[in-house]
Design an enzyme around this catalytic site. Structure first.
Site, PDB file in Angstrom:
ATOM      1  N   GLU A   1       0.827  -1.213   0.000  1.00 32.90           N
ATOM      2  CA  GLU A   1       0.000   0.000   0.000  1.00 32.90           C
ATOM      3  C   GLU A   1       0.865   1.269   0.000  1.00 32.90           C
ATOM      4  OE1 GLU A   1      -3.453   2.320   2.633  1.00 32.90           O
ATOM      5  OE2 GLU A   1      -2.542   0.511   3.449  1.00 32.90           O
TER       6      GLU A   1
ATOM      7  N   LYS B   1      -2.663  -2.280  -2.937  1.00 34.59           N
ATOM      8  CA  LYS B   1      -3.690  -1.396  -2.358  1.00 34.59           C
ATOM      9  C   LYS B   1      -3.305   0.025  -2.764  1.00 34.59           C
ATOM     10  CE  LYS B   1      -6.151  -0.030   1.843  1.00 34.59           C
ATOM     11  NZ  LYS B   1      -6.670  -0.436   3.152  1.00 34.59           N
TER      12      LYS B   1
ATOM     13  N   SER C   1      -9.891   4.319   0.741  1.00 31.50           N
ATOM     14  CA  SER C   1     -10.820   5.449   0.569  1.00 31.50           C
ATOM     15  C   SER C   1     -10.116   6.775   0.861  1.00 31.50           C
ATOM     16  CB  SER C   1     -12.074   5.267   1.418  1.00 31.50           C
ATOM     17  OG  SER C   1     -11.757   4.880   2.739  1.00 31.50           O
TER      18      SER C   1
END
Length: 334
Positions: free
Chosen positions: A177, A219, A261
């Site tokens: 990520e 991610k 998000s």
């Protein structure tokens, strides 16, 4: 675990119409979330809250797995079933956040590098025994005046790749990520350039460390203008820029990409994911790995009446999962 098994787990994480719920907030972060809604930050309240999320009826229809925090993977339901076992029994894959957070990068003021590689091999072996089958490591890339530097991008990419190689050695699918932070007044073009440079560096580092891409999940953050940018753009523009950036940097062999998000509203994060999945011919599944965007509404409800609102809070978790599961197929209607 063999490469085939890693690939199988990775594919199951991004099965059609399914994504990941992130409930891996550190103790400090969950303390802030609880304080905002007036819940006392005790171990029992944290356990009860995570139980509420994980035991949501029919959650597994749209959620393939959950990222847990160190404390959570050691906890159990009120009936004494370890969370990891409960998840596996209900068709969801337990995951674990393993990084030790972002710390100032020496020599690069205002920039961060994620720590946690020391002793990671031993921790990963323990998490595997506790039932985890994937892990997560987050890097933080800030955009600002003469930031990010190449040094910051490469230091974080190198750490992500070393973490990923260790995960695969221990039988866990690494979720990598590299989060490009939304804070700032930068425009969407700047966001695109930084995201592109970050992903190029990341995949170069993964290759250099012999990480098997078939057993890895990305991610990613969406290509989106900074929160304080005067020129905000529509949903389609974010979707097109994000997909174009990913197509130019992410190998097609990767089993899938899930999005964070990252400060978007619940609705925005679902709308953007949906629009991306309505674009033509994507080389990989695009799904979600949302934290706040899956939990916020439920947490507020539960805080008002922990017993009385339990079922209603779980219903909102299911509804958010369903909306995002539909968006992961481009079928969400808003």
């Amino acid at each position: 675990m063999s490469i085939e098994q890693l690939a199988e787990t990775a594919q199951a994480m991004v099965a059609p119409g399914k994504g990941i719920i992130a409930i891996d907030e550190s103790s400090a972060t969950i303390a802030k979330r609880f304080a905002a809604v007036g819940i006392e930050n005790t171990e029992e309240n944290r356990r009860a809250y995570r139980e509420l999320l994980l035991t949501t009826p029919k959650l597994n229809e749209y959620v393939s797995g959950a990222i847990l925090f160190d404390e959570t993977i050691r906890q159990s339901t009120k009936d004494g079933v370890p969370f990891a076992k409960f998840m596996a029994d209900n068709g969801m894959i337990p995951g674990i956040k393993v990084d030790k957070g972002a710390h100032p990068l020496a020599g690069c003021p205002g920039e961060l590098v994620t720590e946690g590689l020391d002793g990671l091999r031993e921790r990963l072996k323990e998490y595997y025994k506790l039932g985890a089958r994937f892990a997560k490591w987050r890097a933080v890339i800030n955009i600002g005046e003469s930031m990010p530097s190449g040094t910051c991008i490469d230091a974080n990419a190198h750490a992500l790749a070393r973490y990923a190689a260790l995960c695969q050695e221990c039988g866990l699918v690494p979720m990598v990520e590299p989060e490009v932070i939304m804070d700032g007044d930068h425009d969407i073009e700047t966001s695109y350039e930084v995201t592109e440079a970050t992903l190029r560096s990341l995949f170069d580092a993964l290759y250099a460390q012999n990480v098997v891409l078939e057993g890895t999940i990305l991610k990613a953050s969406m290509v989106i203008p900074g929160k304080d940018c005067e020129e905000q753009v529509d949903v389609e523009e974010v979707a097109e820029a994000t997909v174009m950036c990913l197509k130019s940097t992410v190998p097609a062999i990767l089993p899938g990409i899930v999005f964070l998000s990252g400060g978007q509203t619940d609705e925005q994060s679902t709308a953007h994911l949906n629009a991306m999945n309505q674009l033509d011919k994507l080389p990989w599944p695009l799904s979600f790995s949302y934290g706040r965007a899956m939990q916020q509404a439920a947490l507020k409800l539960w805080a008002q009446d922990m017993t009385g609102n339990y079922a209603a809070a779980q219903k909102t978790v299911y509804e958010r999962a369903k909306a995002n599961g539909l968006a992961a197929q481009g079928k969400w209607e808003g």
